[in-house]
Enzyme design. Structure first.
Site, mmCIF file in Angstrom:
data_model
loop_
_atom_site.group_PDB
_atom_site.id
_atom_site.type_symbol
_atom_site.label_atom_id
_atom_site.label_comp_id
_atom_site.label_asym_id
_atom_site.label_seq_id
_atom_site.Cartn_x
_atom_site.Cartn_y
_atom_site.Cartn_z
ATOM 1 N N ALA A 41 63.413 69.146 -40.033
ATOM 2 C CA ALA A 41 64.120 69.742 -38.909
ATOM 3 C C ALA A 41 63.363 70.900 -38.272
ATOM 4 O O ALA A 41 63.832 71.478 -37.300
ATOM 5 C CB ALA A 41 65.481 70.215 -39.398
ATOM 6 N N ASN B 251 66.282 72.728 -46.549
ATOM 7 C CA ASN B 251 65.076 72.006 -46.966
ATOM 8 C C ASN B 251 63.852 72.493 -46.199
ATOM 9 O O ASN B 251 62.734 72.491 -46.718
ATOM 10 C CB ASN B 251 65.259 70.507 -46.690
ATOM 11 N N HIS C 104 66.038 76.855 -35.919
ATOM 12 C CA HIS C 104 65.061 77.298 -36.929
ATOM 13 C C HIS C 104 63.946 78.020 -36.188
ATOM 14 O O HIS C 104 63.331 77.444 -35.282
ATOM 15 C CB HIS C 104 64.449 76.120 -37.679
HETATM 16 N N1 LIG Z 1 63.706 67.921 -44.786
HETATM 17 C C1 LIG Z 1 64.595 68.235 -43.858
HETATM 18 O O1 LIG Z 1 64.300 68.934 -42.886
HETATM 19 C C2 LIG Z 1 66.008 67.725 -43.978
HETATM 20 C C3 LIG Z 1 66.884 67.805 -42.877
HETATM 21 C C4 LIG Z 1 68.162 67.289 -43.012
HETATM 22 C C5 LIG Z 1 68.581 66.775 -44.234
HETATM 23 N N2 LIG Z 1 67.742 66.750 -45.303
HETATM 24 C C6 LIG Z 1 68.142 66.212 -46.603
HETATM 25 O O2 LIG Z 1 68.084 64.792 -46.553
HETATM 26 C C7 LIG Z 1 69.071 64.239 -47.412
HETATM 27 C C8 LIG Z 1 69.901 63.212 -46.639
HETATM 28 O O3 LIG Z 1 70.552 63.813 -45.549
HETATM 29 P P1 LIG Z 1 71.658 63.009 -44.693
HETATM 30 O O4 LIG Z 1 72.000 63.867 -43.530
HETATM 31 O O5 LIG Z 1 71.215 61.597 -44.463
HETATM 32 O O6 LIG Z 1 72.868 63.032 -45.746
HETATM 33 P P2 LIG Z 1 74.141 62.057 -45.791
HETATM 34 O O7 LIG Z 1 75.164 62.780 -46.609
HETATM 35 O O8 LIG Z 1 74.504 61.576 -44.435
HETATM 36 O O9 LIG Z 1 73.598 60.797 -46.631
HETATM 37 C C9 LIG Z 1 73.159 60.885 -47.956
HETATM 38 C C10 LIG Z 1 73.431 59.544 -48.640
HETATM 39 O O10 LIG Z 1 72.766 59.553 -49.898
HETATM 40 C C11 LIG Z 1 73.656 59.021 -50.885
HETATM 41 N N3 LIG Z 1 73.275 59.587 -52.196
HETATM 42 C C12 LIG Z 1 73.502 60.839 -52.663
HETATM 43 N N4 LIG Z 1 72.987 60.969 -53.904
HETATM 44 C C13 LIG Z 1 72.417 59.771 -54.213
HETATM 45 C C14 LIG Z 1 71.717 59.279 -55.355
HETATM 46 N N5 LIG Z 1 71.523 60.034 -56.451
HETATM 47 N N6 LIG Z 1 71.264 57.998 -55.335
HETATM 48 C C15 LIG Z 1 71.479 57.211 -54.243
HETATM 49 N N7 LIG Z 1 72.138 57.608 -53.142
HETATM 50 C C16 LIG Z 1 72.597 58.882 -53.121
HETATM 51 C C17 LIG Z 1 75.048 59.427 -50.428
HETATM 52 O O11 LIG Z 1 76.020 58.545 -50.978
HETATM 53 C C18 LIG Z 1 74.926 59.301 -48.904
HETATM 54 O O12 LIG Z 1 75.297 58.003 -48.431
HETATM 55 C C19 LIG Z 1 69.882 65.424 -47.950
HETATM 56 O O13 LIG Z 1 69.443 65.789 -49.238
HETATM 57 C C20 LIG Z 1 69.588 66.542 -46.973
HETATM 58 O O14 LIG Z 1 69.685 67.832 -47.571
HETATM 59 C C21 LIG Z 1 66.459 67.204 -45.179
#
Ligand SMILES: NC(=O)c1ccc[n+]([C@@H]2O[C@H](COP(=O)([O-])OP(=O)(O)OC[C@H]3O[C@@H](n4cnc5c(N)ncnc54)[C@H](O)[C@@H]3O)[C@@H](O)[C@H]2O)c1
Length: 255
Positions: free
Chosen positions: A120, A176, A206
């Site tokens: 992000a 993150n 950010h």
């Molecule tokens: N790097 C970045 O800049 C950035 C930005 C946004 C989000 N993220 C991270 O990316 C990840 C996903 O974000 P999102 O918005 O798609 O979230 P989301 O909640 O929409 O989707 C996450 C999915 O992962 C599944 N899940 C959770 N734990 C699991 C596991 N152990 N095994 C399998 N499936 C699992 C959940 O059931 C859910 O369907 C999060 O950890 C979030 O913090 C990172």
């Protein structure tokens, strides 16, 4: 190329839809602990199949994680040990030095890659280049709505001020970008983070401020929330898709 996806939520779904349109990607294996999320996504992706991660490792080239820090802890070493590359979105989990160093060791030994999309945040390219020489200071200021930070404040409030390491520990799903920035620049202990809860914020902002031998850097992005998860920036999905495209592209742009 065959792709595994862990996490069929907001980012995983955006990536699966985009991956289907990339010529080089012929097959996608999906996995989510939420079986409904898995099935809903599988229904709309023609080249997708549902399979537990450990059952598809011999069939894929790259695994894309967009699930949780827990999922990275659970699967990353097995993926790398199977000689497969991994793209990690839950970068915050790398604040644990022992875990990060262990993953790096396995990746080196098995000749595979750990991709960390810039996510992000914008400006990682500049920090990465600047880190070749001395960087004096890097600060990240993140502003989000109080709700997405789990706070109920009715005026602009600084809810965290400290190191990136403590920020990702305290806000594992929200910050993150602090881990990304630290790994690119001066590390998790020296990178300063300020998190602001702002009741009038409709976008996720950010701002990176850095100075060093290269000069000064100021990069700011105001992200639209992902329509399927207001806690995630839509930019994070775009950055993940750009990383996938970079993997298949002969031209490698950026530092
Ligand atoms: N790097 C970045 O800049 C950035 C930005 C946004 C989000 N993220 C991270 O990316 C990840 C996903 O974000 P999102 O918005 O798609 O979230 P989301 O909640 O929409 O989707 C996450 C999915 O992962 C599944 N899940 C959770 N734990 C699991 C596991 N152990 N095994 C399998 N499936 C699992 C959940 O059931 C859910 O369907 C999060 O950890 C979030 O913090 C990172």
């Amino acid at each position: 190329m065959k792709l595994g996806i862990i996490g069929c939520g907001a980012i995983g779904s955006d990536v699966a839809k985009a991956a289907e349109t990339i010529d080089e990607i012929e097959k996608i294996y999906l996995f989510d602990i939420d079986k409904k999320a898995e099935q809903n996504l599988c229904k709309i992706i023609k080249i997708a199949e549902i399979k537990p991660v450990l059952d598809y490792l011999d069939k894929i080239d790259v695994v894309f994680e967009a699930a949780s820090q827990q999922a990275v802890r659970e699967y990353a070493s097995s993926i790398l040990n199977a000689h497969k590359d991994i793209i990690i979105m839950s970068v915050g989990c790398l604040f644990e030095d022992k875990f990060r160093i262990e993953l790096e060791k396995i990746a080196k030994k098995k000749h595979c890659k750990i991709y960390l999309p810039s996510g992000a945040v914008c400006g990682i390219d500049g920090i990465l280049s600047a880190s070749v020489d001395i960087i004096d200071e890097v600060t990240l200021v993140t502003t989000k709505s109080p709700k997405s930070l789990g706070k109920s404040v009715n005026k602009r409030t600084v809810v965290f001020e400290g190191s990136a390491r403590d920020a990702v520990k305290m806000y594992p799903r929200n910050i993150n970008v602090a881990a990304n920035l630290s790994i690119a620049g001066v590390g998790l202990d020296k990178t300063k983070v300020e998190i602001v809860a702002d009741p009038v914020a409709t976008r996720i902002s950010h701002k990176i401020l850095a100075h060093g031998k290269f000069g000064r850097l100021r990069a700011e992005v105001e992200n639209m929330p992902n329509p399927n998860n207001p806690e995630s920036s839509y930019m994070a999905s775009l950055s993940a898709i750009a990383t996938l495209k970079r993997i298949v592209n002969p031209i490698q742009l950026g530092a």
